[in-house]
Design an enzyme around this catalytic site. Sequence first.
Site, short mmCIF file in Angstrom:
data_model
loop_
_atom_site.label_atom_id
_atom_site.label_comp_id
_atom_site.label_asym_id
_atom_site.label_seq_id
_atom_site.Cartn_x
_atom_site.Cartn_y
_atom_site.Cartn_z
N ASP A 159 0.85 -1.03 0.03
CA ASP A 159 -0.14 0.06 0.11
C ASP A 159 0.92 1.06 0.12
O ASP A 159 0.45 2.18 -0.65
CB ASP A 159 -0.96 -0.19 1.28
CG ASP A 159 -1.59 -1.34 1.34
OD1 ASP A 159 -2.50 -1.55 0.25
OD2 ASP A 159 -1.46 -2.13 2.60
N HIS A 186 -4.60 -3.46 6.45
CA HIS A 186 -4.62 -3.53 4.88
C HIS A 186 -5.75 -3.80 4.39
O HIS A 186 -6.01 -5.08 4.14
CB HIS A 186 -3.57 -4.69 4.75
CG HIS A 186 -3.51 -5.27 3.16
ND1 HIS A 186 -2.92 -4.13 2.11
CD2 HIS A 186 -3.88 -6.25 2.61
CE1 HIS A 186 -2.95 -4.99 1.11
NE2 HIS A 186 -3.65 -6.15 1.32
P1 NAX Z 1 -2.32 -18.07 -4.59
O1 NAX Z 1 -3.73 -18.56 -4.23
O2 NAX Z 1 -1.57 -18.06 -5.82
O3 NAX Z 1 -1.51 -18.86 -3.57
C1 NAX Z 1 -1.77 -19.08 -2.15
C2 NAX Z 1 -1.02 -20.61 -2.02
O4 NAX Z 1 -1.22 -20.68 -0.46
C3 NAX Z 1 -1.54 -21.85 -2.77
O5 NAX Z 1 -0.40 -22.44 -3.32
C4 NAX Z 1 -2.32 -22.49 -1.67
O6 NAX Z 1 -2.06 -24.01 -1.90
C5 NAX Z 1 -1.34 -22.25 -0.45
N1 NAX Z 1 -2.01 -22.17 1.00
C6 NAX Z 1 -3.40 -22.30 1.34
N2 NAX Z 1 -3.60 -22.63 2.67
C7 NAX Z 1 -2.15 -22.89 3.30
C8 NAX Z 1 -1.66 -23.55 4.16
N3 NAX Z 1 -2.66 -23.59 5.33
N4 NAX Z 1 -0.52 -23.81 4.58
C9 NAX Z 1 0.46 -23.49 3.19
N5 NAX Z 1 0.03 -23.24 2.17
C10 NAX Z 1 -1.51 -22.81 2.02
O7 NAX Z 1 -2.43 -16.51 -3.76
P2 NAX Z 1 -1.18 -15.55 -3.91
O8 NAX Z 1 -1.65 -14.54 -5.03
O9 NAX Z 1 0.26 -16.01 -3.81
O10 NAX Z 1 -1.62 -14.70 -2.54
C11 NAX Z 1 -1.44 -15.24 -1.40
C12 NAX Z 1 -2.07 -14.21 -0.29
O11 NAX Z 1 -1.68 -12.93 -0.20
C13 NAX Z 1 -3.53 -14.15 -0.53
O12 NAX Z 1 -4.37 -14.19 0.93
C14 NAX Z 1 -3.78 -12.57 -0.76
O13 NAX Z 1 -4.97 -12.18 -0.54
C15 NAX Z 1 -2.64 -12.04 -0.17
N6 NAX Z 1 -2.13 -10.74 -0.68
C16 NAX Z 1 -1.68 -9.81 0.36
C17 NAX Z 1 -1.37 -8.53 -0.11
C18 NAX Z 1 -0.88 -7.64 1.11
O14 NAX Z 1 -0.52 -6.40 0.72
N7 NAX Z 1 -0.73 -7.93 2.19
C19 NAX Z 1 -1.19 -8.06 -1.50
C20 NAX Z 1 -1.42 -9.22 -2.61
C21 NAX Z 1 -2.22 -10.43 -2.00
O15 NAX Z 1 -3.63 -10.19 -2.48
#
Ligand code: NAX
Length: 329
Positions: A159, A186
């Site tokens: 952000d 966030h």
């Molecule tokens: P993806 O859906 O591409 O990848 C997430 C991965 O996490 C998947 O491979 C899934 O198998 C794995 N996963 C789910 N539960 C799990 C667990 N219990 N243990 C280990 N692995 C697990 O998402 P991606 O685009 O990589 O985003 C990841 C997270 O970042 C999401 O929650 C998203 O909302 C968040 N974000 C946060 C941001 C921030 O500024 N704080 C910005 C970007 C993003 O939106």
Amino acid sequence: MAKPVVKVAVTGAAGQIGYSLLFRIASGEVFGKDTPVQLHLLELPPAIKAAEGTAMELEDCGFPTLAGINISDSAVTAFNGINWALFVGSKPRGPGMERNDLIRDNGPIFVEQGKALARASQDVRIVTVGNPCNTNALIAQHNCRDIPATRFTAMTMLDENRAKAQLATKAGCNVGDVNVAIWGNHSSTMYPDFENGTISGKKITDVIKERQWLEGDFMKTVQQRGAAIIAARGKSSAASAASACIDHVKRLMERTPDGKYFSCAIPSDGNSYGVPAGLIFSFPVRSLGDGKYEIVKGLPISDYGKKKIEETTKELLAEREVVKDLLIK
Ligand code: NAX
């Protein structure tokens, strides 16, 4: 002599953000070219194969700083001896899903991972990226009482970077000239503080005199940038989120230059800007080096700023209420 190995756990390692983040950590960009890095990849069982593929690519990069890669679907195994835990993995919000449903759905992940942090090294530091990142960090912290609360952080650096880019474009200056912090959650209630921020040492409001733009288009663009990226790309921000995570870790480790600060969601000390103690809240923060930091105190907050800070505080308190049964007192 080579420095000691830094062990970094990345959860959700096979996801979009993981695919950008891991290569940059392995390359030596974060911990230095003389510091070996061991990666601990945590994934859900169905994504282990994909994580193995990413690990093969990491090996194929030939990074001299990459000391090894462990892959596991068990947090207890993955967190053994780690110095950093980058909590990226969580379930994305599905169609028609309310924010509270997402909070409830993802909460148990951070209960389990918080508990598994008991296996980490004593100096471990935690960065939560997976959404809702402030509240997920709160859950992990409450479930791991043997690690000091101040080690738990959540990422609002993306952000901040978004805010800086918008301000630099408007002012016609370099992004590096902008100093601005995000307050609060966030989420769309975050407050990019253009009243206290500076551009080349001058107040932002003296450089950009269009108050209407600052309160209107600027705030809206920063608050809704995530949604705009999904609309344009068909997927959520990944490379920029990974880059922000790297900035977050580096800013925590390097002493912040005088006159600057950065955004980091940390447990409120209860003595700063009226934010209740313990809430994981993004403040303007200065690093004292080696992961120690302090909240920047004494910034003047106008009635406008107070209202914004109150709004985002209220949202975080409501989130805390939704997960209260997951928090160990
Ligand atoms: P993806 O859906 O591409 O990848 C997430 C991965 O996490 C998947 O491979 C899934 O198998 C794995 N996963 C789910 N539960 C799990 C667990 N219990 N243990 C280990 N692995 C697990 O998402 P991606 O685009 O990589 O985003 C990841 C997270 O970042 C999401 O929650 C998203 O909302 C968040 N974000 C946060 C941001 C921030 O500024 N704080 C910005 C970007 C993003 O939106």
